[in-house]
Enzyme design. Structure first.
Site, PDB file in Angstrom:
ATOM      1  CD  GLU A 260      -2.891  -1.230   0.457  1.00  0.00           C
ATOM      2  OE1 GLU A 260      -3.281  -0.255  -0.275  1.00  0.00           O
ATOM      3  OE2 GLU A 260      -3.462  -2.142   0.199  1.00  0.00           O
ATOM      4  CB  CYS A 297      -2.430   6.894   1.881  1.00  0.00           C
ATOM      5  SG  CYS A 297      -3.467   5.843   2.862  1.00  0.00           S
TER       6      CYS A 297
HETATM    7  P1  NAP Z   1       8.413   4.977   4.626  1.00  0.00           P
HETATM    8  O1  NAP Z   1       9.353   5.757   5.203  1.00  0.00           O
HETATM    9  O2  NAP Z   1       8.385   4.075   3.501  1.00  0.00           O
HETATM   10  O3  NAP Z   1       8.041   4.006   6.086  1.00  0.00           O
HETATM   11  C1  NAP Z   1       7.274   2.954   6.063  1.00  0.00           C
HETATM   12  C2  NAP Z   1       7.583   1.832   6.783  1.00  0.00           C
HETATM   13  O4  NAP Z   1       8.898   1.178   6.460  1.00  0.00           O
HETATM   14  C3  NAP Z   1       8.355   2.347   8.373  1.00  0.00           C
HETATM   15  O5  NAP Z   1       7.880   1.452   9.376  1.00  0.00           O
HETATM   16  C4  NAP Z   1       9.698   2.240   8.206  1.00  0.00           C
HETATM   17  O6  NAP Z   1      10.557   2.136   9.473  1.00  0.00           O
HETATM   18  C5  NAP Z   1       9.648   0.865   7.320  1.00  0.00           C
HETATM   19  N1  NAP Z   1      10.979   0.927   6.554  1.00  0.00           N
HETATM   20  C6  NAP Z   1      11.734   1.782   6.032  1.00  0.00           C
HETATM   21  N2  NAP Z   1      12.988   1.236   5.303  1.00  0.00           N
HETATM   22  C7  NAP Z   1      12.705  -0.032   5.621  1.00  0.00           C
HETATM   23  C8  NAP Z   1      13.555  -1.084   4.903  1.00  0.00           C
HETATM   24  N3  NAP Z   1      14.714  -1.141   4.384  1.00  0.00           N
HETATM   25  N4  NAP Z   1      12.984  -2.386   5.174  1.00  0.00           N
HETATM   26  C9  NAP Z   1      11.854  -2.570   5.853  1.00  0.00           C
HETATM   27  N5  NAP Z   1      11.212  -1.726   6.486  1.00  0.00           N
HETATM   28  C10 NAP Z   1      11.583  -0.255   6.083  1.00  0.00           C
HETATM   29  O7  NAP Z   1       7.003   5.727   4.657  1.00  0.00           O
HETATM   30  P2  NAP Z   1       6.396   6.757   5.709  1.00  0.00           P
HETATM   31  O8  NAP Z   1       7.066   8.147   5.525  1.00  0.00           O
HETATM   32  O9  NAP Z   1       6.187   6.004   7.224  1.00  0.00           O
HETATM   33  O10 NAP Z   1       4.667   6.777   5.331  1.00  0.00           O
HETATM   34  C11 NAP Z   1       4.378   8.021   4.534  1.00  0.00           C
HETATM   35  C12 NAP Z   1       3.961   7.068   3.176  1.00  0.00           C
HETATM   36  O11 NAP Z   1       3.127   6.020   3.181  1.00  0.00           O
HETATM   37  C13 NAP Z   1       3.458   8.043   2.264  1.00  0.00           C
HETATM   38  O12 NAP Z   1       3.671   7.933   0.843  1.00  0.00           O
HETATM   39  C14 NAP Z   1       1.771   7.701   2.016  1.00  0.00           C
HETATM   40  O13 NAP Z   1       1.156   7.779   1.071  1.00  0.00           O
HETATM   41  C15 NAP Z   1       2.096   6.064   2.583  1.00  0.00           C
HETATM   42  N6  NAP Z   1       0.700   5.676   2.980  1.00  0.00           N
HETATM   43  C16 NAP Z   1       0.031   4.621   2.173  1.00  0.00           C
HETATM   44  C17 NAP Z   1      -0.960   4.154   2.714  1.00  0.00           C
HETATM   45  C18 NAP Z   1      -2.007   3.399   1.955  1.00  0.00           C
HETATM   46  O14 NAP Z   1      -2.612   2.317   2.546  1.00  0.00           O
HETATM   47  N7  NAP Z   1      -1.703   3.093   0.690  1.00  0.00           N
HETATM   48  C19 NAP Z   1      -1.384   4.439   4.289  1.00  0.00           C
HETATM   49  C20 NAP Z   1      -0.613   5.199   4.695  1.00  0.00           C
HETATM   50  C21 NAP Z   1       0.557   5.892   4.154  1.00  0.00           C
HETATM   51  P3  NAP Z   1      11.052   3.157  10.161  1.00  0.00           P
HETATM   52  O15 NAP Z   1      10.099   4.198  10.475  1.00  0.00           O
HETATM   53  O16 NAP Z   1      11.723   2.519  11.197  1.00  0.00           O
HETATM   54  O17 NAP Z   1      12.256   3.913   9.185  1.00  0.00           O
END
Ligand code: NAP
Length: 524
Positions: A260, A297
């Site tokens: 997602e 999102c």
């Molecule tokens: P993110 O930076 O991609 O992080 C998401 C998750 O992935 C966090 O728990 C992060 O951990 C983890 N992560 C980071 N690097 C990783 C790796 N190499 N391996 C495994 N896990 C890893 O995203 P975000 O900034 O938290 O969220 C914002 C984004 O989420 C926006 O683009 C939004 O559109 C999207 N979003 C989508 C939905 C949907 O349902 N489609 C819902 C909500 C948000 P750490 O925090 O510990 O780095």
């Protein structure tokens, strides 16, 4: 909460465990003080997954769907009993207003309750019937049925920062009902609330040991430790999604991954829409821009309007945004708080600047707003920012850039065909909402916009005051979008169980198949 930063621990392999040092500081985005720290350094994630597979999985699979549904209801009850303290945490760590906090906290609890209700009628079944018998040969006695059997691995849930409650529980509810143990990894920057909720659920002993694990801190070698029985459900940015999908262990073991990711969702005012439809459109765009400071999102990022109404749309939205009081969400008069961190503030300003190269900024912008009593050097505010593209035919950043904050951009269109073509330039989104009165137009929108979206909200005046909202994800409906949004499929009632089951064609004697059918719950 005391003044000393809390050290967030992880619940892994049946015990609360503390990682080494500090990987992330969790900060109050209004005042900049450190609330807690998180680290997963040194934690044995291989052992944690093994424990969930060997202890949690068998305990859950020994239960029927109805029994698991009861467990999910009990989790919801624990959270309801502790709700008051969760709100304070959401306000402190995520900069939520009370309404924002309710969307996250009550959204999580509501989804658990929904799956508890939905699972009860599945009764004593432990697997699902996907398709009735099909004949395979001349002999009528030899046929096949398609069943869904719960997987034997762990549901590894990697969540985004913007929904520390809803993100945790909307995924966990479905996996637990399926009989698959959960290892949840909340985003580090807002893990305070997830940590507290899981602490309460573990302390209440409402789930079998191993059914729920929590990883607070970075993912470390988590992706190296998963195997082909496990399922990863990820929510977050497309960049991280790409890293997960290309990870050598994920590829080598064929690990099932649901993504997602981000999305540049659209709201579209239909040609010739009535004043009532126009008003519903303005109300929803204004609400979507400011709720949770635009950090959903599903939030509306692109606002499509017939060119001859672009000025009216601009004026109405500006008038609405003027009423949004920014500030410390602890103050009841405040309607919008900050984004969650200064890093997110900087990312939002970057995105606005990119779009503004091809658009005019009509409100807000790329500097921190001045707010009485709040230090702009410590806080993470972004003013509601409305832009309007200068030339809809050539502007491209508006279709490529997800500003994860209170920002949206008006895109005027000249014809229905141009409107549909411009919306499609988002490259696949979670949701689009369409506002109008003409059912023939809505029907054309289904065929033109449907393939690009996971959900379409069709707003006509008769439902203007009763619909659940463009950005609110209802557990009854499919959640996930094609293309850039990640091609994921979550929720959607019982359909959400598919992710955690293996579809298996069972060929055999008709007597046996009839017996198996009777033991299964039919999905259709
Ligand atoms: P993110 O930076 O991609 O992080 C998401 C998750 O992935 C966090 O728990 C992060 O951990 C983890 N992560 C980071 N690097 C990783 C790796 N190499 N391996 C495994 N896990 C890893 O995203 P975000 O900034 O938290 O969220 C914002 C984004 O989420 C926006 O683009 C939004 O559109 C999207 N979003 C989508 C939905 C949907 O349902 N489609 C819902 C909500 C948000 P750490 O925090 O510990 O780095």
């Amino acid at each position: 909460m005391s003044d000393a930063p809390q050290v967030l621990e992880s619940y892994l392999a049946g015990a609360w465990r503390r990682g080494e040092g500090v990987e992330t500081e969790l900060v109050d985005p209004v005042h900049g003080n450190v609330l807690a720290t998180a680290s997963a350094k040194g934690l044995d994630l291989g052992a944690a997954l093994d424990h969930a597979r060997k202890v949690g999985g068998p305990s859950l699979r020994a239960l029927s769907f109805a029994e698991r549904a009861k467990l999910i209801g009990a989790v919801a009850d624990v959270l309801i009993a502790n709700r008051a303290k969760y709100e304070a945490m959401a306000i402190a760590n995520s900069g939520n207003t009370k309404i924002d906090a309710a969307i996250d906290i009550d959204g999580g609890i509501g989804t658990l309750k929904y799956y508890a209700r939905l699972g009860a009628p599945l009764g004593a079944a432990t697997f699902l019937l996907d398709e009735k018998p099909v004949r395979l040969a001349k002999a009528e006695n030899f046929q096949a049925i398609h069943l869904l059997a719960p997987r034997h691995g762990v549901a590894v849930h990697i969540n985004a920062f913007n929904f520390p409650s809803w993100g945790l529980w909307e995924k966990a509810a479905v996996a637990l009902l399926a009989g698959v143990p959960v290892l949840a990894k909340p985003a580090s920057s807002t893990a305070l609330l997830s940590n507290e909720m899981v602490r309460d659920v573990i302390a209440a002993k409402v789930l079998p040991e191993g059914a729920l694990s929590l990883l607070c801190g970075s993912a470390g070698d988590l992706l190296d430790q998963v195997n082909g029985d496990d399922v990863i459900a990820f929510t977050g940015s497309s960049e991280t999604a790409g890293r997960i999908l290309k990870h050598p262990n994920i590829l080598a073991r064929g690990v099932r991954v649901n993504i997602e990711a981000d999305s540049v969702n659209a709201a579209l005012l239909a040609p010739g829409a009535s004043d009532a439809a126009f008003d519903a459109f303005i109300k929803e765009v204004g609400r979507e821009m400011t709720v949770k400071a635009g950090q959903k999102c599903t939030a509306i990022r692109r606002v499509f309007t017939p060119a001859d109404r672009a000025d009216a749309v601009t004026d109405a939205l500006l008038a609405r945004l003027k009423k949004t009081t920014l500030g410390d969400p602890r103050n009841e008069a405040v309607r919008m708080g900050p984004v969650v961190t200064r890093a997110q503030q900087a990312a939002a300003f970057d995105g606005i600047a990119r779009i503004a190269k091809e658009a005019q900024i009509l409100a807000g912008g790329v500097t921190a707003p001045v707010i009485d009593g709040i230090d702009p050097a410590k806080s993470a505010f972004v003013a509601p920012t409305l832009m309007r593209v200068k030339d809809a035919a050539t502007a491209s950043a508006v279709h490529d850039t997800e500003v994860f904050g209170p920002s949206a951009t008006i895109v005027p269109y000249k014809s229905e065909a141009e409107a549909f073509a411009l919306v499609a330039r988002g490259g696949g989104s979670l949701v689009a909402s369409v506002y109008g009165d003409d059912h023939a137009f809505f029907a054309r929108a289904v065929t033109e916009l449907g393939p690009q979206h996971g959900r379409l909200l069709m707003v006509e005046p008769s439902i203007a005051d009763v619909h659940t909202g463009h950005g609110i994800v209802m557990p009854q409906c499919h959640h996930g979008g094609p293309g850039r949004a990640g091609n994921g499929e979550e929720l959607g009632g019982l359909q959400g169980l598919r992710l955690y089951h293996q579809r298996v064609a069972v060929q055999g004697a008709m007597d046996l198949l009839t017996e198996l059918q009777a033991r299964a719950f039919a999905l259709h």
